[in-house]
Scaffold this motif. Structure first.
Motif, mmCIF file in Angstrom:
data_model
loop_
_atom_site.group_PDB
_atom_site.id
_atom_site.type_symbol
_atom_site.label_atom_id
_atom_site.label_comp_id
_atom_site.label_asym_id
_atom_site.label_seq_id
_atom_site.Cartn_x
_atom_site.Cartn_y
_atom_site.Cartn_z
ATOM 1 N N PRO A 262 1.499 -9.201 -11.659
ATOM 2 C CA PRO A 262 1.213 -8.496 -10.407
ATOM 3 C C PRO A 262 1.320 -6.986 -10.591
ATOM 4 N N LYS A 263 0.351 -6.267 -10.046
ATOM 5 C CA LYS A 263 0.335 -4.820 -10.114
ATOM 6 C C LYS A 263 0.571 -4.256 -8.725
ATOM 7 N N LEU A 264 1.521 -3.342 -8.633
ATOM 8 C CA LEU A 264 1.827 -2.747 -7.338
ATOM 9 C C LEU A 264 0.668 -1.888 -6.854
ATOM 10 N N LEU A 265 0.180 -2.168 -5.653
ATOM 11 C CA LEU A 265 -0.877 -1.364 -5.055
ATOM 12 C C LEU A 265 -0.290 -0.290 -4.147
ATOM 13 N N ILE A 266 0.629 -0.691 -3.282
ATOM 14 C CA ILE A 266 1.183 0.239 -2.324
ATOM 15 C C ILE A 266 2.542 -0.259 -1.860
ATOM 16 N N GLN A 267 3.415 0.712 -1.583
ATOM 17 C CA GLN A 267 4.760 0.411 -1.112
ATOM 18 C C GLN A 267 5.020 1.235 0.137
ATOM 19 N N PHE A 268 5.499 0.562 1.181
ATOM 20 C CA PHE A 268 5.859 1.213 2.437
ATOM 21 C C PHE A 268 7.372 1.198 2.611
ATOM 22 N N GLN A 269 7.884 2.260 3.194
ATOM 23 C CA GLN A 269 9.249 2.294 3.674
ATOM 24 C C GLN A 269 9.125 2.532 5.179
ATOM 25 N N ASN A 270 9.465 1.501 5.956
ATOM 26 C CA ASN A 270 9.161 1.504 7.385
ATOM 27 C C ASN A 270 7.647 1.691 7.541
ATOM 28 N N ASN A 271 7.188 2.700 8.238
ATOM 29 C CA ASN A 271 5.737 2.854 8.378
ATOM 30 C C ASN A 271 5.176 3.969 7.507
ATOM 31 N N GLY A 272 5.986 4.471 6.581
ATOM 32 C CA GLY A 272 5.533 5.533 5.697
ATOM 33 C C GLY A 272 5.246 5.014 4.300
ATOM 34 N N VAL A 273 4.273 5.638 3.643
ATOM 35 C CA VAL A 273 3.888 5.248 2.291
ATOM 36 C C VAL A 273 4.816 5.911 1.274
ATOM 37 N N VAL A 274 5.415 5.094 0.411
ATOM 38 C CA VAL A 274 6.289 5.600 -0.639
ATOM 39 C C VAL A 274 5.514 5.805 -1.937
ATOM 40 N N ASP A 275 4.643 4.844 -2.245
ATOM 41 C CA ASP A 275 3.916 4.885 -3.513
ATOM 42 C C ASP A 275 2.578 4.202 -3.318
ATOM 43 N N ASP A 276 1.504 4.929 -3.487
ATOM 44 C CA ASP A 276 0.156 4.329 -3.458
ATOM 45 C C ASP A 276 -0.660 4.817 -4.644
ATOM 46 N N SER A 277 0.038 5.141 -5.723
ATOM 47 C CA SER A 277 -0.622 5.724 -6.883
ATOM 48 C C SER A 277 -1.611 4.768 -7.556
ATOM 49 N N GLN A 278 -1.425 3.465 -7.411
ATOM 50 C CA GLN A 278 -2.313 2.492 -8.044
ATOM 51 C C GLN A 278 -3.336 1.913 -7.063
ATOM 52 N N LEU A 279 -3.394 2.437 -5.873
ATOM 53 C CA LEU A 279 -4.335 1.925 -4.868
ATOM 54 C C LEU A 279 -5.689 2.610 -5.036
ATOM 55 N N PRO A 280 -6.754 1.845 -5.245
ATOM 56 C CA PRO A 280 -8.095 2.461 -5.347
ATOM 57 C C PRO A 280 -8.551 2.923 -3.965
ATOM 58 N N LYS A 281 -8.258 4.147 -3.669
ATOM 59 C CA LYS A 281 -8.381 4.620 -2.296
ATOM 60 C C LYS A 281 -9.826 4.768 -1.820
ATOM 61 N N ASP A 282 -10.764 4.700 -2.756
ATOM 62 C CA ASP A 282 -12.160 4.781 -2.315
ATOM 63 C C ASP A 282 -12.594 3.500 -1.609
ATOM 64 N N ARG A 283 -11.855 2.395 -1.845
ATOM 65 C CA ARG A 283 -12.274 1.147 -1.221
ATOM 66 C C ARG A 283 -11.128 0.378 -0.575
ATOM 67 N N PHE A 284 -9.913 0.672 -0.987
ATOM 68 C CA PHE A 284 -8.744 -0.032 -0.462
ATOM 69 C C PHE A 284 -8.020 0.866 0.538
ATOM 70 N N SER A 285 -7.523 0.227 1.592
ATOM 71 C CA SER A 285 -6.665 0.942 2.540
ATOM 72 C C SER A 285 -5.599 -0.017 3.048
ATOM 73 N N ALA A 286 -4.489 0.533 3.449
ATOM 74 C CA ALA A 286 -3.408 -0.300 3.974
ATOM 75 C C ALA A 286 -2.671 0.478 5.040
ATOM 76 N N GLU A 287 -2.161 -0.252 5.991
ATOM 77 C CA GLU A 287 -1.391 0.384 7.047
ATOM 78 C C GLU A 287 -0.243 -0.498 7.483
ATOM 79 N N ARG A 288 0.744 0.167 8.039
ATOM 80 C CA ARG A 288 1.916 -0.528 8.572
ATOM 81 C C ARG A 288 2.375 0.294 9.771
ATOM 82 N N LEU A 289 1.572 0.227 10.803
ATOM 83 C CA LEU A 289 1.678 1.171 11.914
ATOM 84 C C LEU A 289 3.024 1.146 12.617
ATOM 85 N N LYS A 290 3.590 -0.012 12.859
ATOM 86 C CA LYS A 290 4.829 -0.099 13.613
ATOM 87 C C LYS A 290 6.018 -0.408 12.719
ATOM 88 N N GLY A 291 5.811 -0.280 11.419
ATOM 89 C CA GLY A 291 6.902 -0.535 10.499
ATOM 90 C C GLY A 291 7.287 -1.986 10.380
#
Lengths: 114, 113
Positions: A43-72
């Motif tokens: 497994p490869k980490l794509l994105i990590q959230f802490q509550n509703n904030g992004v901690v690490d999205d360095s491996q996320l292909p942002k041209d096509r991938f998106s992620a959200e965690r609006l309410k934590g």
């Protein structure tokens, strides 16, 4: 306690289509992770959230991938448009400093892009 | 760069033989260390974990792992392998004090009768 929930469990789409995955972590877990596991790989980490904030999205292909965690709490991972190489299992995990430094994994969503 | 390495992509052992799967990490401080098993089409199952203390850790299904600080290793062992142990095994690390969690590339285990 209930585990990490993910839906759908399986999804088949054609390339260039869009797809979204949903994850509901364990109640009270502040940290949420999305991983991509291509067949035969770890497994490869794509994105990590802490509550509703992004901690690490360095491996996320942002041209096509998106992620959200609006309410934590729950989170959505979207792919738009999908490519053949996006075929993989998408794992969601959650953790909490009060959970004994244990990471809990969901069952995953298996995506097939045709 | 920080990393976790599983040098063996694939291992084949005979049923009843002993098993050792290698895992090496590269982090500034001793991280938390984990071993997971994944059967085909199944989710990840935690075998064992090491945070601190006794360097020999016992897990489920008869597995154990030994942390060796001098070698930055956390190798998984089982004295007698069963056919049902055939699966993919992943070493994982979580840097101490942080929330990151990284997997190695995995070792595929085949068990022959």
């Amino acid at each position: 306690e209930a585990g990490v929930a993910q839906s759908p469990r399986y999804k088949i789409i054609e390339k260039r289509q869009s797809v979204a995955f949903w994850c509901n972590p364990i109640s009270g877990h502040a940290t949420l992770y999305w991983y991509q596991q291509i067949l035969g790989q770890g497994p490869k980490l794509l994105i990590q959230f802490q509550n509703n904030g992004v901690v690490d999205d360095s491996q996320l292909p942002k041209d096509r991938f998106s992620a959200e965690r609006l309410k934590g709490v729950d989170s959505t991972l979207k792919i738009q448009p999908a490519k053949l190489e996006d075929s993989a299992v998408y794992l969601c995990a959650s953790s909490s400093r009060t959970s004994g430094r244990t990471w809990y994994f969901g069952p995953g969503t298996r995506l097939t892009v045709l | 760069a920080q990393s976790v390495t599983q040098p063996d992509i694939h291992i084949t052992v005979s049923e009843g033989a002993s098993l050792e799967l290698r895992c090496n990490y590269s982090y500034g401080a001793t991280p938390y260390l984990f071993w997971y098993v994944q059967s085909p089409g199944q989710g990840l199952q935690l075998l064992l974990k090491y945070f601190s203390g006794d360097t020999l850790v016992q897990g489920i299904k008869g597995f154990e792992a030994e942390f060796k600080r001098s070698q930055s290793s956390f190798n998984l062992r089982k004295p007698s392998v069963h056919w049902s142990d055939a699966a993919e095994y992943f070493c994982a690390v979580a840097p101490a004090g942080g929330n990151q969690f990284y997997f190695g590339t995995g070792t595929s285990l085949t068990v022959i009768p």
